[in-house]
Design a protein around this motif. Structure first.
Motif, short mmCIF file in Angstrom:
data_model
loop_
_atom_site.label_atom_id
_atom_site.label_comp_id
_atom_site.label_asym_id
_atom_site.label_seq_id
_atom_site.Cartn_x
_atom_site.Cartn_y
_atom_site.Cartn_z
N ARG A 41 0.83 -1.22 0.00
CA ARG A 41 0.00 0.00 0.00
C ARG A 41 0.86 1.25 0.00
O ARG A 41 0.42 2.30 -0.45
CB ARG A 41 -0.92 -0.02 1.22
CG ARG A 41 -1.94 -1.13 1.14
CD ARG A 41 -2.70 -1.24 2.43
NE ARG A 41 -3.92 -0.43 2.41
CZ ARG A 41 -4.61 -0.16 3.52
NH1 ARG A 41 -4.19 -0.59 4.68
NH2 ARG A 41 -5.72 0.54 3.46
N GLY A 91 1.90 1.22 -5.26
CA GLY A 91 0.76 1.18 -4.35
C GLY A 91 -0.22 2.31 -4.61
O GLY A 91 -1.44 2.09 -4.69
N ASP A 124 -6.88 -3.12 -4.48
CA ASP A 124 -6.25 -3.25 -3.17
C ASP A 124 -5.93 -4.72 -2.94
O ASP A 124 -6.81 -5.53 -2.71
CB ASP A 124 -7.20 -2.74 -2.08
CG ASP A 124 -6.51 -2.68 -0.74
OD1 ASP A 124 -5.29 -2.94 -0.68
OD2 ASP A 124 -7.19 -2.38 0.26
N ASP A 173 -4.00 2.14 -5.91
CA ASP A 173 -5.03 2.69 -5.04
C ASP A 173 -5.99 3.54 -5.88
O ASP A 173 -7.21 3.46 -5.73
CB ASP A 173 -4.35 3.54 -3.96
CG ASP A 173 -5.21 3.65 -2.72
OD1 ASP A 173 -5.99 2.71 -2.49
OD2 ASP A 173 -5.09 4.66 -2.01
#
Lengths: 270, 254
Positions: free
Chosen positions: A120, A125, A134, A129
């Protein structure tokens, strides 16, 4: 025995007899621990140990994710092997070394690398996002980890075979007017079929046994990320007889997979 | 020619074997004056025990303290399997009890409470216990097999919370790393872990009345190779000097 004067006709050279000893020691080195573990299994409760909900979930998850990651390895690994074996480009040696890195990388380090890329807070990441993807703690993360560690096995088996066969058949097909895609589909790939099988088997087996990268990158949750190796470790730290029982199941699956297609792994006659 | 080659190979094999056995001999019995104390400790004790070892080594010349920090359950399994440990420090009474008579008269030396850890910046805005049950929150806890997981389960029951963690880790270190890297929005760890993680995590304290206290026991093992040293280590941990280090790290007195 072997020195003697020149013989009139060539003798078939056998293996030196002393070789049997280290070879036997080597075989025992692998067979004894496996046998010792099998002997430790609580066979009376074997059925109930491997049919608990957590065991069944782990088994199902492991087979599904390993199949998925093997498929991914074939889809992206085959083009990689073809490019590496059939073309020349600057920096090819470096590219090959990087591609084969997961073979020698400790799996936990692989997991950390994946975290830095797909985590994340990793390199990609933020982009993921934004796209609404995810993968943290998801089954997808398990498949990514398995594909990462298994991919080199497919590339290395296929590339080796492609080099061994050379380009003679491809060239003939091209001379006869076949387009590059046709040559690849009708000539090149069928020729390396056995090597492809070997690569697939190795990929699947490696994915099935993957632990370090999974635990680092995907975590551990029943039915979602807790594959058989993770479940085995969990049972082991909990001092549960489930650990050896599941270990035997994993060995069983691996033996079946290797027996079905394993003759081809050693590169012997298919 | 060939025969001499075979002889050479046989000789080198024999030499290799001899070298191997010498190496093992070196490993098992270190030279006079050099003693190694092997301590198996719960992973939440890593910071404190490592710093205590430096002091202990300074006051015991020739002594080297080596550690295996892991989840208490994994350590118990290893000790039962014959791992060469002199001392075991557990994060829960349950795991010490599991060793039976192997653990010689265990003594409680510290207590610890749980705390919520969030990645720096607390992106999911976790402010109290009830937030942990929020749907969509990526919560990571320890597996119930290890003490921090058992404590987390007790905490949830005590506060009538239904937690749906995205991962159940094998040790508190696993939970902490998932939070530190930002993979998880929150994790349940010990208050001492939050303290040792520094700025990488944000701690959200749990009110004392709602919290769960874990008691840490320590014991010399009956299989210890260095019984005297092991007893000295336990005494050192229980001494006011040892207790101060533990207290500074956030542990409570037992």
């Amino acid at each position: 025995m072997m020195q003697g004067s020149a013989l009139p006709e060539p003798r078939r050279s056998g293996l030196p007899r002393w070789l049997w000893l280290p070879a036997a020691v080597g075989a025992a080195f692998i067979a004894v621990p496996v046998g010792a573990m099998v002997e430790q299994v609580d066979w009376r409760h074997f059925g109930s140990l491997i049919s608990t909900e957590s065991s069944r979930d782990a088994l199902r998850l492991s087979l599904e994710t390993s199949a998925m990651s093997t498929l991914l390895c074939v889809v992206i690994g085959t083009p990689m092997a073809l490019v590496l074996a059939r073309t020349r480009f600057p920096g090819q040696r470096v590219v090959r070394a990087v591609v084969l890195l997961p073979l020698v990388l400790p799996p936990v380090v692989g997991g950390l690398a994946l975290l830095e890329a797909f985590g994340r807070r990793g390199l990609l990441g933020h982009t993921m996002d934004v796209l609404g993807i995810d993968i943290a703690f998801s089954t997808t993360a398990v498949v990514i980890a398995q594909t990462f560690v298994a991919l080199p096995f497919l590339v290395i088996s296929l590339e080796g075979a492609l080099r061994t066969f050379g380009t003679r058949y491809d060239d003939v097909a091209a001379t006869l007017g076949a387009a590059p895609t046709t040559v690849m589909r009708r000539v090149t790939l069928p020729l390396v079929g056995p090597a492809m099988t070997a690569g697939i088997v190795l990929c699947f087996a490696r994915a099935l046994g993957e632990f370090g990268a999974t635990i680092t990158f995907a975590g551990s949750l029943q039915g979602r990320t807790a594959t058989i190796p993770v479940q085995i470790y969990l049972s082991f730290i909990d001092d549960s007889p489930q650990a050896t029982a599941l270990g035997v199941v994993l060995i069983g699956v691996a033996v079946v997979v290797i027996a079905v297609a394993g003759r081809r792994i050693t590169g012997g006659t298919p | 020619m060939k025969r001499t080659l075979v002889k050479k190979i046989a000789l080198s094999l024999a030499l290799a074997a001899a070298a191997g056995s010498t190496l093992t001999a070196c490993g098992s019995s270190s030279s006079a004056g050099e003693k190694t104390l092997t301590v198996f400790a719960a992973s939440s004790l890593k910071g404190t025990f490592t710093s205590l070892a430096a002091t202990f080594e300074a006051s015991h010349p020739g002594v080297k303290v080596v550690f295996d920090f892991d989840g208490s359950a994994a350590l118990v399994t290893q000790i039962k399997a014959g791992a060469p440990a002199d001392v075991f420090a557990s994060a829960a009474t349950k795991n010490m009890t599991a060793l039976g008579a192997t653990a010689v008269s265990p003594k409680d030396f510290a207590t610890n409470v749980l705390e919520i850890a969030a990645p720096s910046g607390n992106p999911a805005h976790v402010t109290d216990l009830s937030d942990l049950a929020r749907s969509g929150l990526k919560l990571v806890v320890c597996d119930p097999a290890v003490p921090c997981g058992a404590a987390a389960a007790t905490l949830a029951t005590k506060n009538h919370l239904t937690l749906s963690p995205v991962s159940k880790e094998q040790s508190v270190a696993g939970v902490l790393s998932k939070v530190e890297t930002g993979q998880a929005d929150a994790g349940l760890v010990y208050v001492t872990d939050v303290k040792s993680a520094g700025s990488k995590v944000v701690g959200i304290a749990i009110p004392k009345a709602d919290n769960v206290t874990s008691t840490y026991p320590i014991a010399v093992l009956s299989s210890a190779a260095q019984t005297t040293l092991a007893q000295q280590w336990v005494a050192f941990v229980l001494s006011s000097e040892g207790q101060k280090v533990l207290h500074d790290a956030g542990f409570g007195a037992a």
